[in-house]
Design a protein around this motif. Structure first.
Motif, mmCIF file in Angstrom:
data_model
loop_
_atom_site.group_PDB
_atom_site.id
_atom_site.type_symbol
_atom_site.label_atom_id
_atom_site.label_comp_id
_atom_site.label_asym_id
_atom_site.label_seq_id
_atom_site.Cartn_x
_atom_site.Cartn_y
_atom_site.Cartn_z
ATOM 1 N N UNK A 102 0.853 -1.194 0.000
ATOM 2 C CA UNK A 102 0.000 0.000 0.000
ATOM 3 C C UNK A 102 0.890 1.246 0.000
ATOM 4 N N UNK A 103 0.579 2.185 -0.888
ATOM 5 C CA UNK A 103 1.358 3.418 -1.005
ATOM 6 C C UNK A 103 0.466 4.617 -0.733
ATOM 7 N N UNK A 104 1.064 5.653 -0.151
ATOM 8 C CA UNK A 104 0.284 6.825 0.245
ATOM 9 C C UNK A 104 1.135 8.084 0.152
ATOM 10 N N UNK A 105 0.450 9.219 0.129
ATOM 11 C CA UNK A 105 1.128 10.524 0.204
ATOM 12 C C UNK A 105 0.379 11.353 1.240
ATOM 13 N N UNK A 106 1.090 11.805 2.263
ATOM 14 C CA UNK A 106 0.445 12.387 3.435
ATOM 15 C C UNK A 106 -0.284 13.701 3.221
ATOM 16 N N UNK A 107 0.454 14.775 2.922
ATOM 17 C CA UNK A 107 -0.174 16.081 2.822
ATOM 18 C C UNK A 107 -0.415 16.709 4.185
ATOM 19 N N UNK A 108 -1.345 17.637 4.269
ATOM 20 C CA UNK A 108 -1.517 18.446 5.478
ATOM 21 C C UNK A 108 -2.103 17.674 6.648
ATOM 22 N N UNK A 109 -2.587 16.455 6.423
ATOM 23 C CA UNK A 109 -3.090 15.654 7.532
ATOM 24 C C UNK A 109 -2.009 14.765 8.128
ATOM 25 N N UNK A 110 -0.801 14.886 7.637
ATOM 26 C CA UNK A 110 0.298 14.094 8.169
ATOM 27 C C UNK A 110 0.504 14.393 9.650
ATOM 28 N N UNK A 111 0.785 13.349 10.408
ATOM 29 C CA UNK A 111 0.985 13.522 11.837
ATOM 30 C C UNK A 111 2.432 13.795 12.193
ATOM 31 N N UNK A 112 3.074 14.687 11.446
ATOM 32 C CA UNK A 112 4.476 14.997 11.703
ATOM 33 C C UNK A 112 4.582 16.193 12.652
ATOM 34 N N UNK A 113 5.771 16.357 13.251
ATOM 35 C CA UNK A 113 5.937 17.429 14.228
ATOM 36 C C UNK A 113 6.284 18.750 13.539
ATOM 37 N N UNK A 114 6.428 19.796 14.337
ATOM 38 C CA UNK A 114 6.651 21.149 13.807
ATOM 39 C C UNK A 114 7.998 21.300 13.122
ATOM 40 N N UNK A 115 8.919 20.366 13.339
ATOM 41 C CA UNK A 115 10.245 20.440 12.729
ATOM 42 C C UNK A 115 10.317 19.706 11.395
ATOM 43 N N UNK A 116 9.191 19.259 10.882
ATOM 44 C CA UNK A 116 9.135 18.573 9.589
ATOM 45 C C UNK A 116 9.809 19.453 8.534
ATOM 46 N N UNK A 117 10.854 18.981 7.846
ATOM 47 C CA UNK A 117 11.674 19.863 7.009
ATOM 48 C C UNK A 117 11.190 20.053 5.580
ATOM 49 N N UNK A 118 10.089 19.430 5.195
ATOM 50 C CA UNK A 118 9.662 19.440 3.795
ATOM 51 C C UNK A 118 8.441 20.332 3.576
ATOM 52 N N UNK A 119 8.271 20.752 2.332
ATOM 53 C CA UNK A 119 7.069 21.475 1.944
ATOM 54 C C UNK A 119 5.875 20.544 2.052
ATOM 55 N N UNK A 120 4.814 21.018 2.683
ATOM 56 C CA UNK A 120 3.582 20.235 2.800
ATOM 57 C C UNK A 120 2.649 20.678 1.680
ATOM 58 N N UNK A 121 2.305 19.754 0.797
ATOM 59 C CA UNK A 121 1.479 20.062 -0.361
ATOM 60 C C UNK A 121 0.001 19.836 -0.078
ATOM 61 N N UNK A 122 -0.827 20.579 -0.812
ATOM 62 C CA UNK A 122 -2.266 20.376 -0.775
ATOM 63 C C UNK A 122 -2.873 20.862 -2.076
ATOM 64 N N UNK A 123 -4.128 20.502 -2.346
ATOM 65 C CA UNK A 123 -4.777 21.000 -3.554
ATOM 66 C C UNK A 123 -4.951 22.511 -3.529
ATOM 67 N N UNK A 124 -5.213 23.053 -2.326
ATOM 68 C CA UNK A 124 -5.345 24.496 -2.116
ATOM 69 C C UNK A 124 -4.783 24.829 -0.744
ATOM 70 N N UNK A 134 -1.453 24.579 7.235
ATOM 71 C CA UNK A 134 -1.919 25.138 5.966
ATOM 72 C C UNK A 134 -0.905 24.754 4.895
ATOM 73 N N UNK A 135 -1.284 23.932 3.935
ATOM 74 C CA UNK A 135 -0.326 23.460 2.936
ATOM 75 C C UNK A 135 -0.070 24.490 1.849
ATOM 76 N N UNK A 136 0.938 24.234 1.055
ATOM 77 C CA UNK A 136 1.223 25.022 -0.138
ATOM 78 C C UNK A 136 0.382 24.470 -1.291
ATOM 79 N N UNK A 137 -0.345 25.348 -1.983
ATOM 80 C CA UNK A 137 -1.141 24.887 -3.124
ATOM 81 C C UNK A 137 -0.216 24.359 -4.219
ATOM 82 N N UNK A 138 -0.510 23.184 -4.706
ATOM 83 C CA UNK A 138 0.341 22.542 -5.696
ATOM 84 C C UNK A 138 0.190 23.195 -7.061
ATOM 85 N N UNK A 139 1.314 23.393 -7.730
ATOM 86 C CA UNK A 139 1.282 23.787 -9.130
ATOM 87 C C UNK A 139 0.991 22.538 -9.958
ATOM 88 N N UNK A 140 0.704 22.723 -11.224
ATOM 89 C CA UNK A 140 0.494 21.575 -12.102
ATOM 90 C C UNK A 140 1.762 20.731 -12.165
#
Length: 218
Positions: A102-124, A134-140
């Motif tokens: 099973x494969x997944x992609x977390x996004x803004x509902x990820x249960x990571x801590x405040x030190x998460x070093x990556x951009x969090x993506x979302x549709x908006x 609040x995620x970063x809206x994904x470009x195409x």
């Protein structure tokens, strides 16, 4: 009669399975900090095989570091994971058991801590009420890049000996966020009517199918 059929062979989704018992995908929280398998997690899957389960769906694995959904989640984001999973799929096959990744992609509902070093993506850029993120809206191009990542994971799964792959498109993670107008406020081809909101999922499945061919169960 129903009890008897539980132990009969079946053909499901392109797989021949030895019985009707399926272990569904559950996050075990037993991987190490980089997502690699631990002895405890390997032993758990072996116990399922030894117990006679016909088909095992792994817990959700993250296919890119920025897509991690929870701490100590199993990873599958590069080729370093292939050999360790191949040991388990070989063991399963030696007992006529099938394994599905099973494969997944977390996004803004990820249960990571405040030190998460990556951009969090979302549709908006909509604040997630569960996590406060609040995620970063994904470009195409961001969307196309994630489709490629799913396709690469499918190729990797086949090389690791898995019998199929399951796409996690539920429970508030990235793919499912595109499906709901609560999170998806886009006005391009990936927003608005449900067919547009589902386009990311459609294209992801198409990319995966193209990557592994017509005979690998997705």
């Amino acid at each position: 009669m129903q009890q008897k059929r539980l132990f009969e062979r079946a053909h499901a989704g392109g797989m021949d399975v030895k019985n009707r018992f399926v272990r569904s995908a559950v996050w075990m929280r037993w991987a190490d900090d980089e997502g690699h398998l631990t002895q405890g997690l390997c032993d758990f899957y072996r116990r399922l095989v030894d117990g006679g389960v016909g088909t095992i769906l792994t817990g959700y694995t993250y296919i890119e570091p920025s897509g991690k959904a929870n701490i100590r989640q199993a990873g599958f984001y590069d080729d370093s994971f292939i050999d360790e999973w191949k040991v388990l799929t070989d063991y399963a096959h030696s007992h006529d058991t099938r394994m599905v990744l099973q494969v997944a992609y977390g996004g803004s509902q990820s249960g990571m801590d405040k030190d998460y070093p990556y951009t969090v993506f979302g549709p908006s850029a909509v604040r997630n009420p569960k996590t406060g993120v609040t995620p970063v809206e994904m470009t195409v191009e961001d969307i196309k890049g994630r489709e490629r990542v799913f396709a690469q994971a499918a190729q990797r799964a086949r090389r690791a000996g898995f019998d199929g792959i399951e796409v996690h498109a539920a429970h508030g993670y990235l793919l499912s966020q595109f499906l709901t107008p609560y999170f998806n406020h886009r006005t391009d081809d990936y927003g608005g009517p449900i067919h547009n909101r589902a386009r990311f999922l459609y294209e992801t499945l198409q990319a995966m199918r193209q990557a592994v061919g017509p005979d690998f169960p997705i």
